[in-house]
Design a protein around this motif. Structure first.
Motif, mmCIF file in Angstrom:
data_model
loop_
_atom_site.group_PDB
_atom_site.id
_atom_site.type_symbol
_atom_site.label_atom_id
_atom_site.label_comp_id
_atom_site.label_asym_id
_atom_site.label_seq_id
_atom_site.Cartn_x
_atom_site.Cartn_y
_atom_site.Cartn_z
ATOM 1 N N SER A 193 -6.782 6.491 2.059
ATOM 2 C CA SER A 193 -5.654 5.684 1.615
ATOM 3 C C SER A 193 -4.978 6.334 0.404
ATOM 4 O O SER A 193 -5.550 7.199 -0.253
ATOM 5 C CB SER A 193 -6.100 4.263 1.269
ATOM 6 O OG SER A 193 -6.786 4.280 0.058
ATOM 7 N N CYS A 250 0.829 -1.209 0.000
ATOM 8 C CA CYS A 250 0.000 0.000 0.000
ATOM 9 C C CYS A 250 0.865 1.261 0.000
ATOM 10 O O CYS A 250 0.398 2.356 0.330
ATOM 11 C CB CYS A 250 -0.922 -0.001 1.218
ATOM 12 S SG CYS A 250 -1.998 -1.425 1.251
ATOM 13 N N GLN A 270 -6.096 -0.866 1.342
ATOM 14 C CA GLN A 270 -6.156 -0.086 0.099
ATOM 15 C C GLN A 270 -7.472 0.663 -0.066
ATOM 16 O O GLN A 270 -7.520 1.709 -0.686
ATOM 17 C CB GLN A 270 -5.929 -1.011 -1.105
ATOM 18 C CG GLN A 270 -4.473 -1.388 -1.261
ATOM 19 C CD GLN A 270 -4.235 -2.422 -2.342
ATOM 20 O OE1 GLN A 270 -5.165 -3.115 -2.762
ATOM 21 N NE2 GLN A 270 -2.999 -2.546 -2.776
#
Ligand SMILES: NC(=O)C1=CN([C@@H]2O[C@H](COP(=O)(O)OP(=O)(O)OC[C@H]3O[C@@H](n4cnc5c(N)ncnc54)[C@H](O)[C@@H]3O)[C@@H](O)[C@H]2O)C=CC1
Ligand SMILES: C[C@@H](CO)CCC[C@@H](C)[C@H]1CC[C@H]2[C@@H]3[C@H](O)CC4=CC(=O)CC[C@]4(C)[C@H]3CC[C@]12C
Length: 372
Positions: A370, A282, A365
Motif C-alpha cells: 500500500s 488511500c 491502508q
C-alpha cells in the motif's frame, strides 16, 4: 437443535470457510454463537490463519480444519457426520473466465447437491446457503432493478455460467426444504442473496487499488455515476448467516425454503464511486465526472478481450477485468431495498456504514504494497 442455553453442544460446518466471506462467517460464529461446541471449517485450500485460530483465538470451541472438495460426495458426507448446522458458502466465484463453465457448474451445482445429499444421509437438519443477487440479475437485457425486494418481478435471464450455476444451486436448496433427513425429521433450508460484497479481504478491491497505484494514484471512470450498484459489508453478510442459522429451528415454518437479500445501510452508488469511498482516503483518485470512453468503445474493447481470451486459451489464461459480462453488470442499476430479513428473523446490520467504511479503509491502508 438441542436446547443449550448454558452448555455448548452445537456442531457447525462451514464449507468455503477459508474464503473471503467464509473467514468472516467463521470468526463471527466464534464471537456470536455461545452454543457452539465444535466448528468445522471445510475448504479446498486451508488458510494459515486457521492454525492461529485453532491455537489461540477459538476459546473453548474446538475448531476442526477439513481439507476437502464439495464436488466429492464422500468427502462432504464424512465431514458433515454429526453436525447440526451447515453453512454452505463454498463456491467458484468467476466472472472473468478463469475456470471453464463445466468446472463452475460442477463446484456450484454438483457441490450444492452433494451438501444437500449429505444433510439427508447424516441427519443434519439445518442448511444455510450463500446464494447471490446474481440469481435475479442484472439480466442480459440490462433491465434496471431499482430498490427491489424479494417479491419484485424481474425477468431473470442468464447466459453466463456463474449466475446460471448460482440460480440452479439456489433452486436445489429451496426444493430440498422439508426433505426427510436420516432420523425422520425434516430438513430446513434457506438461501441468502448478497449483493456485491466488500470489506477486508476483497480481492477485486485489492486489484482496483493496485491498478490505481500502477497508474500513479489514478483510476479512470468507465461507468456513469448514475448507475447504482448494490453493495453490502462482509461483516453484515456474515452476521446475517449466523443469525439465520440461529433462528432456523425456532422459525422453521416461516423461514424454511425462503430467500433473503443480504443488505445493510451502505449507500447506493455506481460501482466505481462506491469503491472510491475506500480508495480515495488511500490516495487513489477517480478521474472524470463522465466515463472517459464512450460506451460503444468500451463494449468493443470488452468484446476484443473476450476474443483474445478465446484465441489465447491454448497458450495462456487471459482474464482481464473488462469483459462483456462485467461491463454489463457494472452498467446496469441493481439495488435492493427490503426488510424481509428484519421481519422474519430480526436482522439488523451489526456494522453501521461508517464502521464498515472505516474497517475497509484500514484494511486497504495496511495492505501489502500500500501507499502508506
Ligand atoms: N464476492 C461477492 O461479491 C459475492 C459472493 N457470493 C457468494 O458467496 C460465496 C463466497 O464467495 P467469496 O467469499 O467471495 O469467494 P471466495 O472465492 O473468496 O471463497 C470461496 C471459498 O470456497 C472454496 N472452494 C471453492 N471450490 C471449492 C470446492 N470444490 N470444495 C471446497 N471448497 C471450495 C474456496 O477455496 C474459497 O475458500 C460464494 O458462494 C459466492 O457465490 C454471493 C454474492 C456476492
Ligand atoms: C467496467 C469496469 C471498469 O472499471 C468495471 C468492472 C467492475 C466489475 C469487475 C464488477 C462490477 C460488478 C461486480 C459484480 C457484482 O458486484 C455482483 C457479483 C455478485 C457475485 O455473486 C459475485 C461477484 C459479482 C459477480 C461481482 C464481480 C465483479 C463485478 C462484475
Amino acid at each position: 437443535m438441542a436446547d443449550s442455553a448454558q452448555v455448548p453442544t452445537l456442531v457447525y460446518l462451514v464449507t468455503g470457510g477459508c474464503g473471503f466471506l467464509g473467514e468472516h462467517i467463521v470468526r463471527m460464529l466464534l464471537e456470536r454463537e455461545p452454543r457452539l461446541r465444535e466448528l468445522r471449517v471445510f475448504d479446498l485450500h486451508l488458510s494459515s490463519w486457521l492454525e492461529e485460530l485453532k491455537t489461540e483465538g477459538a476459546g473453548p470451541v474446538q475448531v476442526t480444519a477439513i481439507q476437502g472438495d464439495v464436488t466429492q460426495a464422500h468427502e462432504v458426507a464424512a465431514a458433515m457426520a454429526g453436525s447440526h448446522v451447515v453453512i454452505h458458502t463454498a463456491g467458484l466465484v468467476d466472472v472473468f473466465g478463469k475456470a471453464s463453465p463445466k468446472t463452475i457448474h460442477k463446484v456450484n451445482v454438483q457441490g450444492t447437491r452433494n451438501v444437500i445429499d449429505a444433510c439427508v444421509q447424516t441427519g443434519t437438519r439445518f442448511l444455510v446457503y450463500t446464494s447471490s443477487m446474481e440469481v435475479v440479475g442484472p439480466n442480459t437485457k440490462g433491465h434496471p432493478f431499482y430498490r427491489g425486494n424479494e417479491d419484485t418481478p424481474y425477468e431473470a435471464v442468464h447466459r453466463h455460467p456463474y449466475p446460471c450455476s448460482k440460480a440452479l444451486a439456489e433452486q436445489l436448496v429451496l426444493e430440498a426444504n422439508g426433505r426427510k433427513v436420516n432420523g425422520g425429521l425434516p430438513l430446513v433450508t434457506c438461501a441468502l442473496r448478497p449483493t456485491g460484497i466488500y470489506g477486508e479481504g476483497h480481492q477485486v478491491m485489492r486489484d482496483f487499488y493496485h491498478q490505481g497505484l500502477r497508474f500513479g494514484g489514478r483510476l479512470f471512470r468507465a461507468v456513469p455515476a448514475s448507475v447504482e450498484h448494490g453493495r453490502v459489508y462482509v461483516g453484515n453478510v456474515a452476521w446475517m448467516h449466523v443469525l439465520v442459522a440461529q433462528e432456523l429451528e425456532q422459525r422453521a415454518a416461516l423461514m424454511g425454503g425462503q430467500v433473503y437479500f443480504c443488505y445493510d445501510k451502505s449507500p447506493y452508488k455506481s460501482y466505481e464511486d462506491f469503491n472510491m469511498e475506500f480508495l480515495n482516503p488511500c490516495g487513489i483518485r477517480l478521474i472524470g465526472t463522465h466515463p472517459l470512453l464512450p460506451y460503444w468503445l468500451l463494449a468493443l474493447l470488452a468484446a476484443l478481450n473476450a476474443l483474445l481470451q478465446w484465441l489465447l486459451r491454448p497458450l495462456v489464461l487471459y482474464t482481464p477485468l473488462l469483459n462483456p459480462y462485467t461491463l454489463a453488470v457494472a452498467n446496469t442499476t441493481f439495488t435492493v431495498s427490503t426488510n424481509k430479513a428484519q421481519r422474519h428473523f430480526g436482522y439488523k446490520p451489526l456494522f453501521s456504514w461508517e464502521e464498515s467504511r472505516a474497517r475497509t479503509i484500514h484494511w486497504v491502508q495496511t495492505m501489502e504494497g500500500s501507499a502508506r
